[in-house]
Scaffold this active site. Structure first.
Site, PDB file in Angstrom:
ATOM      1  N   ARG A  91       0.821  -1.216   0.000  1.00  0.00           N
ATOM      2  CA  ARG A  91       0.000   0.000   0.000  1.00  0.00           C
ATOM      3  C   ARG A  91       0.848   1.256   0.000  1.00  0.00           C
ATOM      4  O   ARG A  91       0.590   2.190  -0.757  1.00  0.00           O
ATOM      5  CB  ARG A  91      -0.965  -0.023   1.193  1.00  0.00           C
ATOM      6  CG  ARG A  91      -1.940   1.129   1.249  1.00  0.00           C
ATOM      7  CD  ARG A  91      -2.652   1.527  -0.038  1.00  0.00           C
ATOM      8  NE  ARG A  91      -3.119   0.463  -0.878  1.00  0.00           N
ATOM      9  CZ  ARG A  91      -3.337   0.581  -2.194  1.00  0.00           C
ATOM     10  NH1 ARG A  91      -3.104   1.714  -2.825  1.00  0.00           N
ATOM     11  NH2 ARG A  91      -3.777  -0.421  -2.902  1.00  0.00           N
TER      12      ARG A  91
ATOM     13  N   LYS B 145       5.250  24.216  -3.733  1.00  0.00           N
ATOM     14  CA  LYS B 145       3.987  23.754  -3.148  1.00  0.00           C
ATOM     15  C   LYS B 145       3.946  22.232  -3.203  1.00  0.00           C
ATOM     16  O   LYS B 145       3.358  21.636  -4.101  1.00  0.00           O
ATOM     17  CB  LYS B 145       2.806  24.379  -3.877  1.00  0.00           C
ATOM     18  CG  LYS B 145       2.745  25.879  -3.691  1.00  0.00           C
ATOM     19  CD  LYS B 145       1.641  26.502  -4.507  1.00  0.00           C
ATOM     20  CE  LYS B 145       1.658  28.013  -4.315  1.00  0.00           C
ATOM     21  NZ  LYS B 145       0.718  28.679  -5.204  1.00  0.00           N
TER      22      LYS B 145
ATOM     23  N   LYS C 257       7.977  39.211  -2.093  1.00  0.00           N
ATOM     24  CA  LYS C 257       6.528  39.183  -2.229  1.00  0.00           C
ATOM     25  C   LYS C 257       5.909  40.373  -1.489  1.00  0.00           C
ATOM     26  O   LYS C 257       6.619  41.119  -0.803  1.00  0.00           O
ATOM     27  CB  LYS C 257       5.983  37.857  -1.679  1.00  0.00           C
ATOM     28  CG  LYS C 257       6.486  36.656  -2.477  1.00  0.00           C
ATOM     29  CD  LYS C 257       6.084  35.325  -1.877  1.00  0.00           C
ATOM     30  CE  LYS C 257       4.633  35.003  -2.006  1.00  0.00           C
ATOM     31  NZ  LYS C 257       4.174  34.671  -3.355  1.00  0.00           N
TER      32      LYS C 257
ATOM     33  N   GLU D  68       7.798  39.742  -7.086  1.00  0.00           N
ATOM     34  CA  GLU D  68       6.412  39.468  -7.462  1.00  0.00           C
ATOM     35  C   GLU D  68       5.679  40.798  -7.611  1.00  0.00           C
ATOM     36  O   GLU D  68       5.715  41.642  -6.707  1.00  0.00           O
ATOM     37  CB  GLU D  68       5.746  38.625  -6.377  1.00  0.00           C
ATOM     38  CG  GLU D  68       4.288  38.313  -6.660  1.00  0.00           C
ATOM     39  CD  GLU D  68       3.657  37.554  -5.515  1.00  0.00           C
ATOM     40  OE1 GLU D  68       3.647  36.314  -5.569  1.00  0.00           O
ATOM     41  OE2 GLU D  68       3.176  38.211  -4.564  1.00  0.00           O
TER      42      GLU D  68
ATOM     43  N   ASP E  84       1.920  38.065 -10.914  1.00  0.00           N
ATOM     44  CA  ASP E  84       0.986  37.234 -10.172  1.00  0.00           C
ATOM     45  C   ASP E  84      -0.459  37.567 -10.517  1.00  0.00           C
ATOM     46  O   ASP E  84      -0.873  38.724 -10.441  1.00  0.00           O
ATOM     47  CB  ASP E  84       1.222  37.427  -8.672  1.00  0.00           C
ATOM     48  CG  ASP E  84       0.449  36.432  -7.833  1.00  0.00           C
ATOM     49  OD1 ASP E  84       0.373  35.253  -8.225  1.00  0.00           O
ATOM     50  OD2 ASP E  84      -0.070  36.836  -6.786  1.00  0.00           O
TER      51      ASP E  84
END
Length: 196
Positions: A16, A51, A83, A112, A133
């Site tokens: 599994r 991610k 960012k 960004e 973005d």
């Protein structure tokens, strides 16, 4: 088809976990290939993102590379990505970018932007790459024209199989898609035990 031989109890006890991992990674590679095929011929490169599931980043990025994407930033310290929250802490886009450039890390400084009016200040302060973005094709074409090849442009944010072609055709250099590692469906793979 893959054939394995060994002790039945040992193989079945690991079945599994092995299948879950193989199905997950195969799903990533398969979805990545679909995105790559969508932008074929545009000159744009598909990038993966950070991610990923904790502990699986290396193998998930391997799966996306197998599907045809280019790995981008394995870790936070592979580059500097400024960012909106970084800008909010420092106080201004220009000051944030200048500070990152003056730190002398030797790392590429990427900024960004989510508005066209942020592009010139970012470039004037020393940005070496832009991440546009959540911009649609019309705004991306405007960004590409404004930048005029001075630095590479990456498009990101909410990109799907239905939208990636139009985004790639705007002239951006890269498109990054988090969903290739975040949202890929597991491939259907099974294991059948043959006692003979």
């Amino acid at each position: 088809m893959v054939r394995l031989s060994g002790h039945g109890r040992s193989m079945l006890s690991a079945e599994r976990c092995a299948l879950n991992t193989l199905q997950h990674l195969s799903g990533i590679a398969t979805l990545t290939r679909r995105y790559v095929e969508e932008i074929k011929g545009t000159g744009c490169t598909l990038l993966d993102t950070r991610k990923t599931i904790p502990g699986l980043r290396v193998v998930e990025k391997y799966a996306s590379r197998t599907g045809g994407a280019t790995n981008h930033r394995m870790r936070l310290d592979d580059g500097i990505l400024i960012k909106d929250n970084h800008i909010a802490v420092v106080g201004s886009l220009e000051e944030t970018v200048r500070g990152a450039c003056e730190a002398g890390t030797g790392l590429e400084v990427q900024v960004e932007v989510d508005r066209i009016d942020q592009i010139e200040p970012a470039l004037a302060a020393g940005a070496q790459r832009l991440l546009c973005d959540n911009m649609g094709p019309e705004r991306l074409r405007e960004a590409v024209a404004l930048v005029a090849g001075r630095v590479p442009i990456e498009a990101s944010g909410g990109i799907t199989l239905d939208t990636i072609r139009a985004i790639a055709e705007t002239g951006v250099d890269f498109v990054s898609v988090g969903r290739i590692t975040q949202s890929a469906s597991a491939a259907d793979i099974g294991l059948d035990y043959d006692k003979t």
